[in-house]
Design a protein around this motif. Structure first.
Motif, PDB file in Angstrom:
ATOM      1  N   ARG A  88       0.831  -1.217   0.000  1.00 25.00           N
ATOM      2  CA  ARG A  88       0.000   0.000   0.000  1.00 25.00           C
ATOM      3  C   ARG A  88       0.862   1.263   0.000  1.00 25.00           C
ATOM      4  NH1 ARG A  88      -3.059  -1.289   5.370  1.00 25.00           N
ATOM      5  NH2 ARG A  88      -0.961  -2.059   5.759  1.00 25.00           N
ATOM      6  N   TRP A  89       2.179   1.111   0.211  1.00 24.29           N
ATOM      7  CA  TRP A  89       3.047   2.285   0.212  1.00 24.29           C
ATOM      8  C   TRP A  89       3.103   2.890  -1.185  1.00 24.29           C
ATOM      9  CZ3 TRP A  89       7.969  -0.138   2.857  1.00 24.29           C
ATOM     10  CH2 TRP A  89       7.733  -0.249   4.227  1.00 24.29           C
ATOM     11  N   PRO A  90       3.421   4.195  -1.270  1.00 16.56           N
ATOM     12  CA  PRO A  90       3.679   4.767  -2.595  1.00 16.56           C
ATOM     13  C   PRO A  90       4.856   4.043  -3.249  1.00 16.56           C
ATOM     14  CG  PRO A  90       3.427   6.504  -0.956  1.00 16.56           C
ATOM     15  CD  PRO A  90       3.469   5.204  -0.201  1.00 16.56           C
ATOM     16  N   HIS A  91       4.784   3.976  -4.572  1.00 17.21           N
ATOM     17  CA  HIS A  91       5.784   3.282  -5.365  1.00 17.21           C
ATOM     18  C   HIS A  91       7.223   3.722  -5.020  1.00 17.21           C
ATOM     19  CE1 HIS A  91       7.885   2.228  -9.076  1.00 17.21           C
ATOM     20  NE2 HIS A  91       8.230   3.492  -9.143  1.00 17.21           N
ATOM     21  N   ALA A 436      -0.758  21.505  -2.494  1.00 18.34           N
ATOM     22  CA  ALA A 436       0.185  20.850  -3.404  1.00 18.34           C
ATOM     23  C   ALA A 436       1.277  20.142  -2.605  1.00 18.34           C
ATOM     24  CB  ALA A 436       0.800  21.889  -4.347  1.00 18.34           C
ATOM     25  N   LEU A 437       1.695  20.764  -1.508  1.00 24.92           N
ATOM     26  CA  LEU A 437       2.722  20.133  -0.678  1.00 24.92           C
ATOM     27  C   LEU A 437       2.191  18.823  -0.091  1.00 24.92           C
ATOM     28  CD1 LEU A 437       5.513  20.167   0.632  1.00 24.92           C
ATOM     29  CD2 LEU A 437       4.577  21.572   2.483  1.00 24.92           C
ATOM     30  N   LEU A 441       3.598  14.994  -0.495  1.00 29.00           N
ATOM     31  CA  LEU A 441       3.921  14.113   0.631  1.00 29.00           C
ATOM     32  C   LEU A 441       3.168  12.791   0.510  1.00 29.00           C
ATOM     33  CD1 LEU A 441       3.821  16.807   3.456  1.00 29.00           C
ATOM     34  CD2 LEU A 441       5.862  15.701   2.514  1.00 29.00           C
ATOM     35  N   ALA A 442       1.894  12.879   0.067  1.00 28.01           N
ATOM     36  CA  ALA A 442       1.090  11.658  -0.076  1.00 28.01           C
ATOM     37  C   ALA A 442       1.655  10.746  -1.155  1.00 28.01           C
ATOM     38  CB  ALA A 442      -0.363  12.014  -0.392  1.00 28.01           C
ATOM     39  N   VAL A 450       1.113  11.035   6.331  1.00 27.76           N
ATOM     40  CA  VAL A 450       0.687  12.228   5.605  1.00 27.76           C
ATOM     41  C   VAL A 450      -0.054  13.144   6.579  1.00 27.76           C
ATOM     42  CG1 VAL A 450      -0.701  13.088   3.686  1.00 27.76           C
ATOM     43  CG2 VAL A 450       0.529  10.916   3.472  1.00 27.76           C
ATOM     44  N   PRO A 451       0.343  14.423   6.675  1.00 31.61           N
ATOM     45  CA  PRO A 451      -0.304  15.300   7.656  1.00 31.61           C
ATOM     46  C   PRO A 451      -1.745  15.623   7.266  1.00 31.61           C
ATOM     47  CG  PRO A 451       1.222  16.546   6.295  1.00 31.61           C
ATOM     48  CD  PRO A 451       1.406  15.104   5.922  1.00 31.61           C
TER      49      PRO A 451
END
Lengths: 476, 78
Positions: A88-91, A436-437, A441-442, A450-451
């Motif tokens: 499930r983590w980002p690539h 956008a920041l 981060l996501a 992710v905040p």
């Protein structure tokens, strides 16, 4: 040799003792010990012929399944260590973890093998001090932090039946493979002749518990509270509930014990660097009203707890940093010798030097040797059961061009529960706007890092001592 | 049927608001902006299951960009 043996050695032994017993259940799939061990031998031969060698580290990118268990056992039979990045983590995070491991190959497809090769497996020497797995947790550098854990760390928990950790015969497997709870759930069953019931969803929900026939479960403290609040009868028929990760709620423990007075509820403690659990405590009704909270208890087999001060050992009952020694300790952090030296230190215990992991947790030990958890020395927090280093998020955000300084804080919900993270940043003109920041981060971080709130500010408020005033920040 | 659906929608929004500790939730809100964590998603789904006999998956709520998107998926499954 410490006598604990290896993980794959224990599974092979069970395959000889009870070949036809069910080792793993996953949906309609059901595999016996003999079949599991045979498939793992065959795939190990394939891996060896593809270049997997003792000391190597092999990422396994498979979902929780029988195939995953076969692949992990095969890697261990080669004398190598496995790592299971969370799918499930980002690539980019998965890629970074693979780069950190510098592997001979990456397993991305279910195990297959050439039947002609099976007889040629040369088993690796049975080395319980060798690395078995690399866990991953939040680090302070902006990258996932690898924790190299040897066979003995896992096997110390299961080599002999322990009153401290009374696992039964069937346990669901639901934790992600990069967590140490995965070792508890999977190898806790397979090393002792039990049945591992693989749950294919990401969370163990009350309705899953109702549908499963298991006698032991592990739930994070947060999930335990949800299950007690929303559907307490889902625990019917479960003999042992292990829970840990955060401070135990006395109210939830009391409600559980009132409803299930004959069940065993165990409050556990242990950072990933010490592999699963350091201590455990069987919760009694009187603990639920004790002023000092529910203790985390007495040490696991082959595990010692020390309360450290800046200069040595704390007196009985004094609060200090929790240090841990014994077989559970990781070999160190992956590719981070300086950090390893900082956290794994040599301390003199009863006149003899001992390798001790400094947990960063605060604790105190009673005159009966019972450990109480008393918070953190640093900024590490738990978000929805995940260990989070705010510095990791700050490092990733400050790698964005134009972002000057950032500061991350846990946001407290009403009632005191933690409710995610807030990130404040100062930036040059042209730097990304908050939305956008956060999108950036996501795309780099697992969802729990992710905040929830991202705010751009002109300058940080400073306290009288020259530190960033976090309370003033939250009121901005 | 239409009235029942509207009631279900407002019940779902109320459950989300209660669990997240906010006063109210609109259909266009992003659950993540409201502070949703995975544990809260599990709690919300357990309550919807109990109150409405619908069976949403926490992953579905965690993956929804808006409350409206989550509600539509829940109804689709119910």
């Amino acid at each position: 040799m410490n006598g604990t043996g290896t993980v794959h050695g224990a599974v092979a032994r069970q395959a000889r003792l009870r070949p036809q017993a069910t080792a793993v259940v996953c949906g309609a799939d059901r595999v016996s010990y003999a079949e599991l061990d045979r498939r793992a031998d065959a795939y190990a031969a394939e891996l060896i012929s593809s270049g997997v060698r003792p000391g190597g580290m092999v990422p396994v990118l498979l979902p929780r399944s029988v195939d995953l268990v076969v692949a992990l056992l095969a890697v261990l039979k080669c004398g190598a260590a496995y790592a299971v990045p969370d799918l499930r983590w980002p690539h980019v995070r998965v890629q970074d973890v693979i780069d950190q491991l510098d592997p001979p190959l990456v397993i991305t497809r279910p195990p297959m093998w050439d039947p002609g090769r099976v007889d040629h497996i040369r088993p690796a020497p049975d080395d319980e001090d060798a690395a078995a797995t690399v866990f991953f947790t939040s680090g302070t550098t902006g990258r996932a932090k690898g924790v190299i854990s040897p066979h003995r760390a896992t096997m110390r928990l299961f080599a002999q039946p322990s009153v401290r950790l009374p696992i039964g015969r069937t346990m669901p497997q639901v934790a992600p493979g990069c967590w140490d709870a995965f070792s508890l759930e999977l190898w806790g069953m397979l090393a002792t002749g039990g049945t591992s019931v693989i749950v294919e969803t990401d969370f163990l929900l009350p309705q899953h518990l109702r549908a499963l026939t298991v006698d032991t479960i592990f739930l994070t403290s947060a999930l335990f509270e949800v299950a007690v609040d929303e559907d307490i009868d889902c625990f019917a028929g479960i003999a042992t509930v292990l829970t840990g990760g955060e401070r135990m709620s006395q109210d939830h423990a009391r409600r559980f014990l009132r409803r299930f007075p004959t069940s065993t509820l165990i409050n556990c403690y242990g950072p990933v660097e010490t592999c699963v659990f350091v201590t455990a405590h069987r919760v009694r009704p009187e603990d639920c009203a004790a002023a000092g909270g529910v203790p985390v208890g007495l040490p696991m087999p082959h595990t010692e707890v020390h309360v450290l001060t800046r200069t040595g050992m704390a007196a009985v009952g004094a609060i200090g940093e929790i240090g841990v020694s014994g077989h559970g300790l990781a070999l160190g952090y992956l590719n981070a010798p300086a950090l390893t030296r900082e956290r794994f230190v040599t301390v003199e215990v009863d006149g003899l030097p001992r390798r001790v992991y400094r947990t960063g947790d605060l604790g105190q030990v009673t005159d009966q040797g019972v450990l109480h958890f008393r918070g953190r020395l640093d900024r590490q927090v738990k978000i929805a059961g995940h260990r989070v280093e705010p510095a990791e998020l700050e490092a990733v955000s400050m790698s964005v061009p134009g972002v000057r300084t950032s500061r991350v804080m846990p946001v407290l919900a009403e009632g005191g529960g933690r409710n995610g993270l807030a990130l404040y940043y100062t930036a040059d003109p042209g730097a990304p706007a908050p939305a956008a920041l956060r999108r950036y981060l996501a795309s780099r971080l697992p969802s729990y890092l992710v905040p929830h709130t991202v705010r751009r500010i002109d300058a940080f408020p400073f306290s009288a001592t020259g530190k960033i005033d976090t309370e003033a920040l939250l009121e901005l | 049927m239409g009235v029942g659906r509207r009631q279900d929608d407002s019940t779902i929004r109320q459950v989300i608001a209660d669990v997240l500790g906010v006063e109210s939730v609109s259909m266009s809100d992003n659950p993540f902006d409201l502070g949703l964590t995975s544990i809260q998603a599990i709690r919300i789904c357990a309550r919807i299951r109990h109150d409405l006999s619908l069976d949403p998956a926490p992953e579905c709520l965690l993956g929804s960009a808006t409350v409206a998107g989550f509600v539509a998926t829940v109804r689709g499954r119910g």
